[in-house]
Motif scaffolding. Structure first.
Motif, mmCIF file in Angstrom:
data_model
loop_
_atom_site.group_PDB
_atom_site.id
_atom_site.type_symbol
_atom_site.label_atom_id
_atom_site.label_comp_id
_atom_site.label_asym_id
_atom_site.label_seq_id
_atom_site.Cartn_x
_atom_site.Cartn_y
_atom_site.Cartn_z
ATOM 1 N N GLY A 173 55.613 49.191 -10.877
ATOM 2 C CA GLY A 173 56.972 49.657 -10.651
ATOM 3 C C GLY A 173 57.541 50.294 -11.917
ATOM 4 O O GLY A 173 56.907 50.326 -12.971
ATOM 5 N N ILE A 174 58.766 50.813 -11.811
ATOM 6 C CA ILE A 174 59.391 51.554 -12.906
ATOM 7 C C ILE A 174 60.532 50.735 -13.494
ATOM 8 O O ILE A 174 61.542 50.492 -12.831
ATOM 9 N N ASP A 175 60.369 50.300 -14.747
ATOM 10 C CA ASP A 175 61.412 49.531 -15.424
ATOM 11 C C ASP A 175 61.927 50.207 -16.688
ATOM 12 O O ASP A 175 63.047 49.946 -17.116
ATOM 13 N N THR A 176 61.100 51.031 -17.300
ATOM 14 C CA THR A 176 61.445 51.638 -18.581
ATOM 15 C C THR A 176 61.149 53.132 -18.563
ATOM 16 O O THR A 176 60.509 53.647 -17.639
ATOM 17 N N LEU A 177 61.594 53.819 -19.618
ATOM 18 C CA LEU A 177 61.308 55.243 -19.743
ATOM 19 C C LEU A 177 59.804 55.475 -19.856
ATOM 20 O O LEU A 177 59.262 56.432 -19.302
ATOM 21 N N GLY A 178 59.105 54.560 -20.537
ATOM 22 C CA GLY A 178 57.652 54.662 -20.635
ATOM 23 C C GLY A 178 56.990 54.565 -19.275
ATOM 24 O O GLY A 178 56.032 55.288 -18.983
ATOM 25 N N ASP A 179 57.511 53.655 -18.416
ATOM 26 C CA ASP A 179 56.985 53.532 -17.053
ATOM 27 C C ASP A 179 57.170 54.838 -16.289
ATOM 28 O O ASP A 179 56.305 55.258 -15.516
ATOM 29 N N LEU A 180 58.327 55.460 -16.500
ATOM 30 C CA LEU A 180 58.627 56.716 -15.806
ATOM 31 C C LEU A 180 57.635 57.807 -16.226
ATOM 32 O O LEU A 180 57.127 58.558 -15.376
ATOM 33 N N GLU A 181 57.334 57.851 -17.501
ATOM 34 C CA GLU A 181 56.379 58.849 -17.987
ATOM 35 C C GLU A 181 54.975 58.578 -17.449
ATOM 36 O O GLU A 181 54.251 59.507 -17.078
ATOM 37 N N ARG A 182 54.600 57.295 -17.380
ATOM 38 C CA ARG A 182 53.296 56.941 -16.810
ATOM 39 C C ARG A 182 53.231 57.300 -15.335
ATOM 40 O O ARG A 182 52.187 57.737 -14.825
ATOM 41 N N ALA A 183 54.351 57.124 -14.630
ATOM 42 C CA ALA A 183 54.393 57.468 -13.207
ATOM 43 C C ALA A 183 54.176 58.963 -13.000
ATOM 44 O O ALA A 183 53.483 59.374 -12.059
ATOM 45 N N GLU A 184 54.778 59.777 -13.865
ATOM 46 C CA GLU A 184 54.566 61.231 -13.794
ATOM 47 C C GLU A 184 53.084 61.550 -13.958
ATOM 48 O O GLU A 184 52.518 62.359 -13.210
ATOM 49 N N ARG A 185 52.438 60.919 -14.943
ATOM 50 C CA ARG A 185 51.015 61.181 -15.182
ATOM 51 C C ARG A 185 50.171 60.704 -14.009
ATOM 52 O O ARG A 185 49.224 61.375 -13.595
ATOM 53 N N TRP A 186 50.526 59.531 -13.467
ATOM 54 C CA TRP A 186 49.782 58.973 -12.334
ATOM 55 C C TRP A 186 49.866 59.914 -11.130
ATOM 56 O O TRP A 186 48.864 60.169 -10.464
ATOM 57 N N LEU A 187 51.072 60.431 -10.887
ATOM 58 C CA LEU A 187 51.267 61.297 -9.726
ATOM 59 C C LEU A 187 50.468 62.595 -9.888
ATOM 60 O O LEU A 187 49.854 63.073 -8.950
ATOM 61 N N ARG A 188 50.476 63.144 -11.100
ATOM 62 C CA ARG A 188 49.732 64.382 -11.343
ATOM 63 C C ARG A 188 48.227 64.157 -11.133
ATOM 64 O O ARG A 188 47.518 65.046 -10.645
ATOM 65 N N ALA A 189 47.766 62.951 -11.473
ATOM 66 C CA ALA A 189 46.338 62.638 -11.323
ATOM 67 C C ALA A 189 45.927 62.539 -9.873
ATOM 68 O O ALA A 189 44.741 62.688 -9.539
ATOM 69 N N GLN A 190 46.894 62.277 -8.978
ATOM 70 C CA GLN A 190 46.584 62.149 -7.545
ATOM 71 C C GLN A 190 46.452 63.493 -6.852
ATOM 72 O O GLN A 190 45.919 63.592 -5.755
ATOM 73 N N ILE A 191 46.975 64.551 -7.475
ATOM 74 C CA ILE A 191 46.992 65.880 -6.851
ATOM 75 C C ILE A 191 45.640 66.561 -6.990
ATOM 76 O O ILE A 191 45.038 66.540 -8.044
#
Length: 258
Positions: A240-258
């Protein structure tokens, strides 16, 4: 009962204020507000109704046109479950209605996991159900930000803790760098299913010493003597997303799924 024939509601608590990430529900991941991504996951799971419990009209505005209901709730609730109890009273859900509490910071929650927690409750007479997944890394077991749990032979929760659980006494005397293979270490996944009648009752339960000590609201359920059914998740839940770092990791994770 099959997944497809099981009627359930998904309710998403989304609080505007966050101590670690301001305006968290509205933070965008690849241009889409987090709360919108969570709502879309709930719809994909086949819920008969998706309700987002908000405390700020800006969140409601972001959800316009998404095909979900928005319930404006008080801003002073102590937990997401308390917020959903207000929703249950507002909509007058029947006591036996299955309500899945999907956290507003879980934008990648798998639809299969959402359905699984609803099914876990339908197949048990406990008032609450939740999910877990196996821990295979020692660092994860010793991380206080990772919530661990142990369960009984009947699949119900015995305890939740931020501490390593269970404590493999003999193995950890010699090393804490790896996990003994025979021990069932489980990480809690913070998704719940409630019967609506219990959700309404939950709001009247006093906060408990263990809940406050561990800062884990599910311990309030156990301390008041109620059962929690636990199932293994059929699919991984990305963090889940709790911090700004989590948000940045989520962006990278989503890009990796494409």
């Amino acid at each position: 009962m099959s997944h497809t024939s099981l009627p359930f509601i998904v309710a998403i608590p989304a609080r505007y204020g966050s101590t670690r990430l301001s305006a968290k529900p509205l933070r965008e991941i690849d241009g889409v507000p987090m709360v919108v991504r969570v709502a879309r996951r709930a719809l994909q799971a086949g819920a008969m109704q998706v309700v987002v419990a908000v405390d700020d009209p800006r969140i409601a505005d972001a959800l316009a046109g998404q095909g979900v209901d928005v319930c404006m709730t008080r801003s002073d609730h102590a937990s997401g479950s308390d917020r959903l109890a207000e929703c249950a009273a507002h909509y007058g859900w029947a006591d036996d209605t299955i309500v899945v509490n999907l956290q507003g910071d879980e934008p990648f929650a798998p639809a299969a996991g959402i359905r699984e927690v609803a099914l876990a409750l339908a197949e048990d007479d406990a008032p609450v159900a939740t999910l877990a997944t196996e821990i295979i890394d020692a660092h994860e077991l010793f991380d206080p930000n990772v919530v661990k749990l142990v369960r009984a032979a009947n699949g119900r929760a015995l305890y939740f803790s931020r501490a390593p659980l269970p404590w493999a006494r003999d193995a950890f005397l010699s090393s804490r760098d790896s996990l003994p293979a025979e021990m069932p270490f489980l990480r809690h996944i913070g998704i719940y299913a409630y019967r609506a009648g219990f959700l309404k009752r939950y709001a009247g339960l006093g906060r408990t010493p263990l809940e406050q000590a561990e800062s884990l609201e599910q311990l309030r359920v156990l301390e008041h003597g109620y059962a929690i059914a636990v199932r293994l998740s059929p699919e991984p839940f990305p963090p889940g997303i709790d911090t700004l770092g989590d948000l940045e990791r989520a962006e990278r994770w989503l890009r990796a799924q494409i």
